[in-house]
Enzyme design. Structure first.
Site, short mmCIF file in Angstrom:
data_model
loop_
_atom_site.label_atom_id
_atom_site.label_comp_id
_atom_site.label_asym_id
_atom_site.label_seq_id
_atom_site.Cartn_x
_atom_site.Cartn_y
_atom_site.Cartn_z
N TYR A 83 0.69 -1.36 -0.26
CA TYR A 83 0.14 -0.19 0.15
C TYR A 83 0.94 1.45 -0.08
CZ TYR A 83 -3.38 -3.25 1.55
OH TYR A 83 -4.23 -4.49 1.56
N PHE A 94 -1.88 -6.77 1.13
CA PHE A 94 -3.16 -6.28 1.51
C PHE A 94 -3.44 -6.26 3.03
CE2 PHE A 94 -2.87 -9.64 -1.90
CZ PHE A 94 -3.35 -8.90 -3.03
N HIS A 203 -6.76 -9.72 -9.60
CA HIS A 203 -6.63 -8.40 -8.34
C HIS A 203 -7.80 -8.73 -7.22
CE1 HIS A 203 -4.63 -5.51 -5.75
NE2 HIS A 203 -3.77 -6.18 -5.62
#
Length: 238
Positions: A83, A94, A203
């Site tokens: 991220y 994730f 994804h």
């Protein structure tokens, strides 16, 4: 014995943390000595010299390995890159630290978990519970510049994570690989499907989740394989 590993010497806040878990450090020692890894370290040093903000923070770059030692791995979830927002990435694909709002991709993972396994959708996004059960949460690329997704692709991380996947492929049997998104699916080229179980899906990003992630049922399929081979299933509930 001389210490081996991804050490940087410029400051105590080096971008690559040398304290990688011993069972992984032993198996990846040759990768840390290769020219591409030296170039990768140089690139990250230059990013820092230029004042770029890089995620995750240095101590978390190898968090996936530190949380899931080699001998405990039975499931591998492969994502793309960390991220790129402040306070989100902590080295597990994730996952975000407790107290950080789950990003859209993780929200979609929770939706699929609810549909597939009946899991309650949690309000927090720390996935460390999975790592404690042998789930390696690995990104194809382990760092990213703040606000610039994909900015560290092609700098050497892909070669490193290919070596990780190849090591798992060669030294283990019966692993379950969940490959989400194109960069993760490219890792499938080094996985022997006769030795392991490989599942691919789009994804979970809002841009692609409806193109094959929703309805993939990878979580129940994983547990069916684990229980079928006499291993404990994953408790996916966060």
């Amino acid at each position: 014995m001389e210490e081996t590993g991804p050490a940087l010497t410029d400051t105590a806040e080096s971008r690559i943390d040398p304290k990688i878990e011993p069972s992984w450090k032993e198996r990846l020692a040759d990768e840390f000595r290769k020219p591409y890894f030296a170039e990768l370290k140089g690139f990250l040093k230059e990013e820092k010299r230029q004042g770029a903000v890089v995620y995750p923070p240095g101590p978390f770059i190898f968090n996936a390995f530190n949380k899931t030692p080699f001998d405990t791995v039975k499931v591998v979830i492969l994502g793309q890159d960390p991220y790129h927002g402040a306070g989100q990435a902590h080295g597990l694909c994730f996952s975000v630290q407790a107290g950080v709002k789950p990003p859209p991709s993780l929200v979609n993972i929770y939706k699929e978990l609810h549909e597939d396994m009946g899991c309650t959708v949690p309000s927090q996004g720390n996935l460390e519970k999975w790592t404690e059960q042998g789930v390696l949460l690995l990104n194809a690329c382990l760092t990213v510049r703040a606000g610039q997704p994909g900015s560290h692709h092609g700098k050497g991380w892909e070669a490193f994570t290919n070596a990780v996947v190849k090591t798992l492929n060669d030294e283990k049997r019966g692993l379950v690989f969940l490959l989400w998104g194109r960069p993760a699916q490219e890792k499938g080229s080094v996985i022997d499907a006769a030795r392991h179980h490989v599942f691919k899906a789009a994804h979970p990003s809002p841009f692609s989740a409806h193109a094959g992630f929703f309805g993939c049922r990878h979580f129940s399929k994983t547990n069916a394989i684990l229980t079928g081979s006499g291993r404990a299933p994953i408790d996916w509930q966060i």
